[in-house]
Design a protein around this motif. Structure first.
Motif, PDB file in Angstrom:
ATOM      1  N   ILE A 409     -46.550 -55.223 -76.821  1.00  0.00           N
ATOM      2  CA  ILE A 409     -45.669 -55.737 -77.869  1.00  0.00           C
ATOM      3  C   ILE A 409     -45.717 -57.256 -77.864  1.00  0.00           C
ATOM      4  N   ASP A 410     -45.464 -57.825 -79.006  1.00  0.00           N
ATOM      5  CA  ASP A 410     -45.391 -59.277 -79.140  1.00  0.00           C
ATOM      6  C   ASP A 410     -44.011 -59.748 -78.697  1.00  0.00           C
ATOM      7  N   PRO A 411     -43.916 -60.902 -78.021  1.00  0.00           N
ATOM      8  CA  PRO A 411     -42.592 -61.399 -77.627  1.00  0.00           C
ATOM      9  C   PRO A 411     -41.637 -61.595 -78.796  1.00  0.00           C
ATOM     10  N   ALA A 412     -42.185 -61.737 -80.007  1.00  0.00           N
ATOM     11  CA  ALA A 412     -41.309 -61.870 -81.176  1.00  0.00           C
ATOM     12  C   ALA A 412     -40.528 -60.589 -81.443  1.00  0.00           C
ATOM     13  N   ARG A 413     -40.990 -59.458 -80.885  1.00  0.00           N
ATOM     14  CA  ARG A 413     -40.324 -58.163 -81.088  1.00  0.00           C
ATOM     15  C   ARG A 413     -39.340 -57.848 -79.974  1.00  0.00           C
ATOM     16  N   LEU A 414     -38.532 -58.827 -79.604  1.00  0.00           N
ATOM     17  CA  LEU A 414     -37.529 -58.573 -78.572  1.00  0.00           C
ATOM     18  C   LEU A 414     -36.455 -57.610 -79.070  1.00  0.00           C
ATOM     19  N   ASP A 415     -36.369 -57.442 -80.389  1.00  0.00           N
ATOM     20  CA  ASP A 415     -35.478 -56.427 -80.921  1.00  0.00           C
ATOM     21  C   ASP A 415     -35.892 -55.038 -80.443  1.00  0.00           C
ATOM     22  N   LEU A 416     -37.214 -54.835 -80.301  1.00  0.00           N
ATOM     23  CA  LEU A 416     -37.715 -53.552 -79.816  1.00  0.00           C
ATOM     24  C   LEU A 416     -37.345 -53.344 -78.345  1.00  0.00           C
ATOM     25  N   VAL A 417     -37.411 -54.418 -77.553  1.00  0.00           N
ATOM     26  CA  VAL A 417     -37.000 -54.317 -76.148  1.00  0.00           C
ATOM     27  C   VAL A 417     -35.541 -53.870 -76.068  1.00  0.00           C
ATOM     28  N   GLY A 418     -34.694 -54.504 -76.877  1.00  0.00           N
ATOM     29  CA  GLY A 418     -33.287 -54.105 -76.893  1.00  0.00           C
ATOM     30  C   GLY A 418     -33.095 -52.671 -77.337  1.00  0.00           C
ATOM     31  N   GLU A 419     -33.925 -52.228 -78.280  1.00  0.00           N
ATOM     32  CA  GLU A 419     -33.819 -50.853 -78.780  1.00  0.00           C
ATOM     33  C   GLU A 419     -34.132 -49.840 -77.684  1.00  0.00           C
ATOM     34  N   VAL A 420     -35.215 -50.055 -76.940  1.00  0.00           N
ATOM     35  CA  VAL A 420     -35.601 -49.067 -75.921  1.00  0.00           C
ATOM     36  C   VAL A 420     -34.696 -49.149 -74.696  1.00  0.00           C
TER      37      VAL A 420
END
Length: 523
Positions: A409-420
């Motif tokens: 994942i790209d670091p710009a997708r930290l929203d995805l980190v929060g989601e998982v």
């Protein structure tokens, strides 16, 4: 031979209009000027005196009192067009401008662009299905009568609209007319202008439709050109660059936009701020310069959205409840490989597959084309995959027949980190730490459309992009993920191997082999 007749709509600052009209006409082109009848008499007198006797400039004598959103702007445009048709019989193209517009190309370049194609340049998309209108009323712009101006008489505007909604039938649109919408600013060929004006004279029902509509300057010409001109002779985009705020209002251009503007695939731009004196001065002589070596830049609208978005505080556009669905589930491990340099992460993913046989998927939430197995439609498009990320991941676990999955994942997708992290699955993160120089930021800006190959306006986007990268790394470090490991470019292979072994829960030999992957960190 290409000769442009500019239709210049203005409402203030006669000195600037005089300079603008003279500058445009200096290249052999022509200008028909309409000054808002609301302007003071002294402004009209100064304009007439300043342009008196100029062979390439004509003034509309019977002026209209112009209101934003009303028919008066169309009426002023039509009056100026009729004058230009009569006064400038050699004009091949008619280009609508405002007093806030500036040239971002030379006349020589513009003439060459217009001569290269037998076409009209006007944004024209379907009124009902095109998704062009962002705020305010939509279908009712055309399907209701609008005798009052929303800005000048707001209460009467909405009272009239409310009465029509309660008691009045909707207006019937002419059956042969398909309404279109687009930017007000266009460049049309002489034959097209004549056809549009003749059509309006012959069809009073169509004229009435737009006469009592709301914001007809965005619909009348856009509709009639599409009705009268073959599709393959229409370039459905404005030749004038303009960016919008997320409220649907034109964005203001400032001094530091100069290089970005010259790199846009447009001939003019609006709207320039009153305080942008240096920008106006730099662009003032460009039209008559004869210059042809313009850079090819990225998407200026995307760059504007990016820069203004970086200035936000808070998360105004946070994910909605219905955009998250499904769970990965307890007893499963999700390993996130986070890297700004995607080519390094992809190399690492390949090495992990080779040494461990683990299921690893490249940037499925960041790149349109991702190597995925058939997933019943989930795999078709980044937007669809990102809508329900945990549900997509659950399907991948099932397809691979595993309880351990690694994704990039790209670091710009930290929203995805929060989601998982909200899931019951065990989440581990491997952050790939590499030096980021200006050359890489340049390539990243090109890849994401913030800049073109010639990289204009570096001073505009480069500092913002570097701050973004730094903020993403800082935010990831502050996320409080217990199983957070780092693979560092330049660190001893032993240190990187230990990080990989803990992250992958693999053997020491496999981790060492991955850490020693040839050219792993090379650019």
């Amino acid at each position: 031979m290409t000769r442009i007749a500019f239709i210049l709509l203005c409402h203030k600052d006669p000195e600037a209009v005089i300079a603008q009209a003279r500058g445009l006409a200096a290249s052999g082109d022509a200008v028909a000027v309409h000054l808002d009848a609301r302007a003071p008499r002294a402004a009209w007198d100064r304009l007439r005196a300043g342009l008196k006797g100029h062979p390439g400039v004509a003034l509309v004598e019977r002026r209209h009192r112009c209101d934003w959103g009303g028919w008066s702007l169309v009426a002023a445009t039509i009056s100026a067009l009729r004058l230009a048709l009569e006064r400038f019989p050699e004009a091949s193209h008619f280009y609508l401008l405002s007093g806030d517009c500036v040239a971002i190309k030379s006349a020589a370049h513009a003439h060459a662009v217009l001569a290269a194609e037998e076409a009209d340049w006007i944004e024209s998309v379907d009124f009902f299905d095109g998704g062009w209108i962002r705020t305010g009323i939509r279908e009712e712009r055309l399907t209701r009568w609008h005798p009052f101006n929303e800005r000048a008489r707001k209460r009467l505007f909405y009272a009239s609209l409310d009465l029509q909604r309660r008691f009045g039938p909707k207006r019937r649109l002419p059956p042969d007319i398909r309404p279109m919408i687009g930017a007000q600013w266009w460049c049309l060929r002489r034959a097209t202008i004549i056809a549009v004006l003749d059509f309006l004279d012959a069809r009073p029902d169509v004229r009435r439709l737009f006469r009592w509509s709301w914001i007809p300057d965005e619909t009348l010409f856009q509709t009639l050109v599409r009705h009268l001109v073959p599709r393959d002779e229409i370039r459905s985009r404005s030749p004038t660059f303009l960016a919008f705020s997320d409220y649907g209002m034109p964005a203001t251009l400032h001094d530091d936009h100069h290089d970005m503007l010259l790199a846009q695939d447009a001939l003019f731009a609006r709207k320039v701020g009153l305080g942008a004196g240096r920008l106006r001065a730099r662009l003032r002589d460009l039209w008559a310069s004869g210059r042809r070596d313009f850079p090819q830049g990225g998407d200026g609208r995307r760059l504007h959205r990016y820069l203004t978005g970086r200035g936000r505080v808070g998360r105004r556009f946070a994910q909605r409840a219905w955009d998250s669905g499904g769970t990965i589930g307890a007893g499963r491990d999700l390993m996130l490989i986070v890297a700004h340099k995607r080519h390094v992460a992809k190399r690492l993913a390949g090495s992990i597959k080779h040494h461990t046989g683990r299921a690893v998927v490249d940037y499925l939430f960041d790149e349109e084309e991702a190597a995925l197995p058939p997933m019943g439609g989930f795999e078709r498009g980044q937007a669809k995959r990102s809508r329900h990320p945990r549900a997509v991941l659950r399907v991948l676990y099932d397809l691979f027949g595993t309880d351990r999955l690694a994704i990039c994942i790209d670091p710009a997708r930290l929203d995805l980190v929060g989601e998982v992290l909200k899931d019951r699955a065990a989440v581990r993160v491997l952050e790939i730490v590499t030096p980021i120089d200006d050359a890489y930021l340049h390539l990243h800006a090109i890849r994401t459309g913030l800049a073109g190959a010639d990289a204009p306006a570096r001073e505009l986007w480069l500092p913002a992009l570097r701050r973004q990268f730094d903020e993403e790394s800082h935010t990831l470090a502050q996320a409080g993920i217990a199983a957070h490991y780092r693979l560092v470019d330049g660190a001893p292979a032993g240190d990187n191997a230990r990080a990989l072994q803990a992250f992958l829960d693999c053997s020491a030999d496999a981790a060492r082999g991955i850490a020693e992957t040839p050219h792993l960190f090379d650019d």
